[in-house]
Write a protein that holds these residues in place. Structure first.
Motif, PDB file in Angstrom:
ATOM      1  N   ALA A   1       0.448  -1.007  -0.050  1.00 20.38           N
ATOM      2  CA  ALA A   1       0.142   0.204  -0.149  1.00 20.38           C
ATOM      3  C   ALA A   1       0.933   0.819   0.017  1.00 20.38           C
ATOM      4  O   ALA A   1       0.430   2.326  -0.158  1.00 20.38           O
ATOM      5  CB  ALA A   1      -1.121   0.069   0.385  1.00 20.38           C
ATOM      6  N   PHE A   2       1.896   1.602   0.879  1.00 16.17           N
ATOM      7  CA  PHE A   2       2.775   2.030   0.983  1.00 16.17           C
ATOM      8  C   PHE A   2       4.314   2.201  -0.331  1.00 16.17           C
ATOM      9  O   PHE A   2       5.101   3.354  -0.237  1.00 16.17           O
ATOM     10  CB  PHE A   2       3.491   3.109   2.203  1.00 16.17           C
TER      11      PHE A   2
ATOM     12  N   PRO B   1      11.242   2.935  -1.172  1.00 19.55           N
ATOM     13  CA  PRO B   1      10.697   2.739  -1.854  1.00 19.55           C
ATOM     14  C   PRO B   1      11.654   1.065  -2.579  1.00 19.55           C
ATOM     15  O   PRO B   1      12.578   0.921  -2.176  1.00 19.55           O
ATOM     16  CB  PRO B   1      10.970   3.524  -2.867  1.00 19.55           C
ATOM     17  N   ASN B   2      10.547   0.896  -2.923  1.00 16.86           N
ATOM     18  CA  ASN B   2      10.487  -0.673  -4.130  1.00 16.86           C
ATOM     19  C   ASN B   2      10.645  -0.466  -5.498  1.00 16.86           C
ATOM     20  O   ASN B   2       8.994  -0.109  -4.847  1.00 16.86           O
ATOM     21  CB  ASN B   2       9.804  -2.140  -2.923  1.00 16.86           C
ATOM     22  N   PRO B   3      10.984  -0.696  -6.142  1.00 14.35           N
ATOM     23  CA  PRO B   3      10.663  -0.032  -7.415  1.00 14.35           C
ATOM     24  C   PRO B   3       9.256  -1.207  -8.353  1.00 14.35           C
ATOM     25  O   PRO B   3       9.096  -0.406  -8.390  1.00 14.35           O
ATOM     26  CB  PRO B   3      11.967  -0.187  -8.303  1.00 14.35           C
ATOM     27  N   SER B   4       9.705  -2.247  -7.486  1.00 12.64           N
ATOM     28  CA  SER B   4       8.788  -3.152  -8.298  1.00 12.64           C
ATOM     29  C   SER B   4       7.501  -2.929  -8.054  1.00 12.64           C
ATOM     30  O   SER B   4       6.330  -3.616  -8.409  1.00 12.64           O
ATOM     31  CB  SER B   4       9.457  -4.511  -7.832  1.00 12.64           C
ATOM     32  N   LEU B   5       7.217  -2.602  -6.490  1.00  9.57           N
ATOM     33  CA  LEU B   5       5.607  -2.041  -6.137  1.00  9.57           C
ATOM     34  C   LEU B   5       5.141  -0.540  -6.502  1.00  9.57           C
ATOM     35  O   LEU B   5       4.158  -0.943  -6.728  1.00  9.57           O
ATOM     36  CB  LEU B   5       5.912  -2.069  -4.175  1.00  9.57           C
ATOM     37  N   SER B   6       5.918  -0.250  -7.380  1.00  6.37           N
ATOM     38  CA  SER B   6       5.611   1.410  -7.981  1.00  6.37           C
ATOM     39  C   SER B   6       5.628   1.394  -8.941  1.00  6.37           C
ATOM     40  O   SER B   6       5.351   2.683 -10.403  1.00  6.37           O
ATOM     41  CB  SER B   6       6.354   2.927  -7.346  1.00  6.37           C
ATOM     42  N   ALA B   7       6.057   0.678 -10.048  1.00  9.05           N
ATOM     43  CA  ALA B   7       6.121  -0.052 -10.939  1.00  9.05           C
ATOM     44  C   ALA B   7       4.791   0.602 -12.364  1.00  9.05           C
ATOM     45  O   ALA B   7       4.074  -0.033 -11.871  1.00  9.05           O
ATOM     46  CB  ALA B   7       6.651  -1.056 -11.679  1.00  9.05           C
TER      47      ALA B   7
ATOM     48  N   ALA C   1      -3.350 -11.306  -3.993  1.00 10.83           N
ATOM     49  CA  ALA C   1      -4.614 -10.292  -3.101  1.00 10.83           C
ATOM     50  C   ALA C   1      -3.845  -9.341  -3.872  1.00 10.83           C
ATOM     51  O   ALA C   1      -4.135  -8.119  -3.791  1.00 10.83           O
ATOM     52  CB  ALA C   1      -5.238 -10.763  -2.698  1.00 10.83           C
ATOM     53  N   TRP C   2      -2.931  -9.360  -3.368  1.00 16.20           N
ATOM     54  CA  TRP C   2      -1.437  -7.855  -3.439  1.00 16.20           C
ATOM     55  C   TRP C   2      -1.417  -7.139  -4.857  1.00 16.20           C
ATOM     56  O   TRP C   2      -1.759  -5.885  -4.580  1.00 16.20           O
ATOM     57  CB  TRP C   2      -0.870  -7.793  -2.446  1.00 16.20           C
ATOM     58  N   VAL C   3      -1.318  -8.271  -5.016  1.00 11.50           N
ATOM     59  CA  VAL C   3      -0.060  -7.488  -6.765  1.00 11.50           C
ATOM     60  C   VAL C   3      -1.902  -6.887  -7.286  1.00 11.50           C
ATOM     61  O   VAL C   3      -1.489  -5.814  -8.073  1.00 11.50           O
ATOM     62  CB  VAL C   3       0.202  -8.462  -7.317  1.00 11.50           C
ATOM     63  N   ALA C   4      -3.115  -8.027  -6.931  1.00 10.05           N
ATOM     64  CA  ALA C   4      -4.187  -7.227  -7.895  1.00 10.05           C
ATOM     65  C   ALA C   4      -4.658  -6.355  -6.934  1.00 10.05           C
ATOM     66  O   ALA C   4      -5.471  -5.213  -8.075  1.00 10.05           O
ATOM     67  CB  ALA C   4      -5.804  -8.022  -8.050  1.00 10.05           C
ATOM     68  N   LEU C   5      -4.616  -5.385  -5.984  1.00 12.57           N
ATOM     69  CA  LEU C   5      -5.194  -4.638  -4.828  1.00 12.57           C
ATOM     70  C   LEU C   5      -4.649  -3.716  -4.903  1.00 12.57           C
ATOM     71  O   LEU C   5      -4.750  -2.576  -5.341  1.00 12.57           O
ATOM     72  CB  LEU C   5      -5.254  -5.234  -3.850  1.00 12.57           C
ATOM     73  N   PHE C   6      -3.033  -3.603  -5.252  1.00 11.01           N
ATOM     74  CA  PHE C   6      -2.362  -2.424  -4.356  1.00 11.01           C
ATOM     75  C   PHE C   6      -1.458  -1.651  -5.882  1.00 11.01           C
ATOM     76  O   PHE C   6      -0.831  -0.834  -6.262  1.00 11.01           O
ATOM     77  CB  PHE C   6      -1.473  -2.750  -3.596  1.00 11.01           C
ATOM     78  N   SER C   7      -0.757  -2.906  -6.813  1.00  6.62           N
ATOM     79  CA  SER C   7      -0.795  -2.414  -8.328  1.00  6.62           C
ATOM     80  C   SER C   7      -1.145  -1.613  -9.115  1.00  6.62           C
ATOM     81  O   SER C   7      -2.308  -1.436  -8.919  1.00  6.62           O
ATOM     82  CB  SER C   7      -0.402  -3.555  -9.381  1.00  6.62           C
ATOM     83  N   PRO C   8       0.232  -0.466  -8.810  1.00  6.17           N
ATOM     84  CA  PRO C   8      -0.203   0.627  -9.724  1.00  6.17           C
ATOM     85  C   PRO C   8      -1.178   0.272 -11.256  1.00  6.17           C
ATOM     86  O   PRO C   8      -2.176   1.533 -11.204  1.00  6.17           O
ATOM     87  CB  PRO C   8       0.738   1.716  -9.796  1.00  6.17           C
ATOM     88  N   TRP C   9      -0.345  -1.115 -11.793  1.00  9.19           N
ATOM     89  CA  TRP C   9      -0.878  -1.082 -12.808  1.00  9.19           C
ATOM     90  C   TRP C   9      -2.598  -1.770 -13.119  1.00  9.19           C
ATOM     91  O   TRP C   9      -3.294  -2.202 -14.004  1.00  9.19           O
ATOM     92  CB  TRP C   9      -0.174  -1.833 -14.122  1.00  9.19           C
ATOM     93  N   ALA C  10      -2.967  -2.267 -11.283  1.00 10.08           N
ATOM     94  CA  ALA C  10      -3.931  -3.200 -11.395  1.00 10.08           C
ATOM     95  C   ALA C  10      -5.276  -1.811 -10.742  1.00 10.08           C
ATOM     96  O   ALA C  10      -5.430  -0.978 -11.224  1.00 10.08           O
ATOM     97  CB  ALA C  10      -3.863  -4.563 -10.442  1.00 10.08           C
TER      98      ALA C  10
END
Length: 381
Positions: free
Chosen positions: A39-40, A178-184, A323-332
């Motif tokens: 989320a962050f 920051p983790n780049p993969s989470l904000s890709a 679930a986290w990828v689907a809910l929180f990814s900027p591209w999702a």
């Protein structure tokens, strides 16, 4: 050509209640920690400027969950190594090397496709090392881990006292690394970022071998198979471990809630103390659930779904990442924020508990467990 007989995995009736109850319940804490990370878009996954109830959430996450949930699974991993070793006899080394190699592959796949903060690969590496170097040792050698934890406790206490005595007032706040993969911006870009992040993350967490070793010691004494016979030890461990964990993390928790104001150097120092003392949450929580297991039965109406999830903890863990990828990814869906992370974590855990209970009723192990067991227990020649 000779054949080494390998026993199959334990049946449901052979499983001890306490380990499964612990894994199932603590997956909620893992969900809270990882959902906040997503989320962050970084770690520690806390709002640096909390307001209202966000202060309470930050405090609870820091004092009870962050750096305090993963040690539980490290202990349970070590415990499981001994259980497999004891069951398989002469074939144990081959079975464990195969299983832990599979975990490394699982970890690479998990990190590549879903989440850089994977622990499966690190478990596999540590599992191989423990199989080759620790499991065949005698009781006298394994008592070394108690001395190591004693020395670490002394160091943690002295470090906490020094950090508090040298703390300086200021207006610094937490900073999410920051983790780049989470904000890709795309799934393809996130894969590329995770392939760079996972090796470093895995290397930095391999030190949890000291926690795994404690689980090995506990399993050699069958503490969780027979928790009623070890109530005194479990009670002292729960009180001592959780006290050290909570008190050691209290200053950092107060900072994260915005109730303690210090300079940046003090924040960094208290963050280190928070992480170090978080290791004591592992034995503390395990002992707490061990005591709880003495008061309930496997058929308990409220506990049974949690136990069912604990028996399928690998599938539950991987389901959370999806679930986290689907809910929180900027591209999702691109969700974010403290409240969203908490609600999502609880909801996903409840869904996994419900599904696990239905799998249990249908006699289905779980997809990840089924695959891992097929790899681990195939006929060895």
């Amino acid at each position: 050509m000779t054949t080494t007989q390998i026993k199959g995995p334990v049946t449901r009736s052979e499983r001890a209640l306490a380990p499964d109850l612990t894994r199932g319940a603590m997956l909620l804490f893992i969900a809270l920690a990882n959902a906040a990370n997503f989320a962050f878009r970084g770690q520690p996954g806390l709002d640096p400027t909390p307001y209202g109830l966000e202060r309470v959430v930050n405090f609870g996450m820091s004092a009870l969950i962050d750096s305090r949930a993963y040690p539980v699974f490290a202990i349970m991993f070590g415990y499981g190594l001994v259980q497999i070793w004891r069951r398989q006899g002469d074939a144990a080394r081959r079975v464990l090397l195969r299983r832990n190699t599979a975990l490394i592959v699982f970890g690479l796949a998990h990190a590549t496709l879903l989440y850089f903060g994977d622990f499966l690969g690190a478990y596999g590496i540590v599992g191989v090392l423990c199989t080759l170097l620790l499991l065949k040792r005698g009781d006298k050698f394994h008592r070394l881990i108690l001395w190591l934890w004693g020395l670490q406790t002394l160091y943690a206490v002295l470090l906490a006292v020094f950090t508090l005595s040298t703390a300086s007032a200021g207006d610094a706040t937490l900073v999410n690394t920051p983790n780049p993969s989470l904000s890709a911006s795309s799934y393809a870009a996130s894969i590329a970022d995770r392939l760079a992040e996972w090796p470093l993350h895995t290397a930095t967490v391999l030190g949890f071998v000291i926690i795994v070793w404690l689980g090995i010691w506990a399993a050699r004494h069958r503490i969780l198979e027979n928790p009623a016979q070890h109530r005194t030890l479990l009670r002292r461990t729960a009180i001592g471990g959780l006290s050290l964990s909570i008190l050691g993390g209290l200053p950092y928790a107060l900072i994260s809630a915005g109730w303690l104001h210090v300079d940046a150097a003090t924040v960094d120092a208290m963050s280190f103390v928070h992480a170090l003392t978080g290791e004591y949450g592992g034995p503390g929580y395990v002992a707490l659930f061990g005591l709880l297991a003495t008061r309930i039965t496997a058929g308990n109406r409220l506990a049974a779904p949690v136990v069912a999830l604990g028996q399928r903890s690998l599938s539950g863990y991987l389901f959370q990442s999806v679930a986290w990828v689907a809910l929180f990814s900027p591209w999702a869906l691109g969700l974010e924020g403290t409240y969203t992370a908490v609600v999502a974590a609880v909801a996903v855990w409840l869904i996994s508990v419900t599904v696990a209970q239905r799998m249990s009723a249908a006699g289905y192990r779980g997809p990840a467990e089924t695959l891992l067991r097929r790899i681990t227990y195939r006929t060895a020649r």
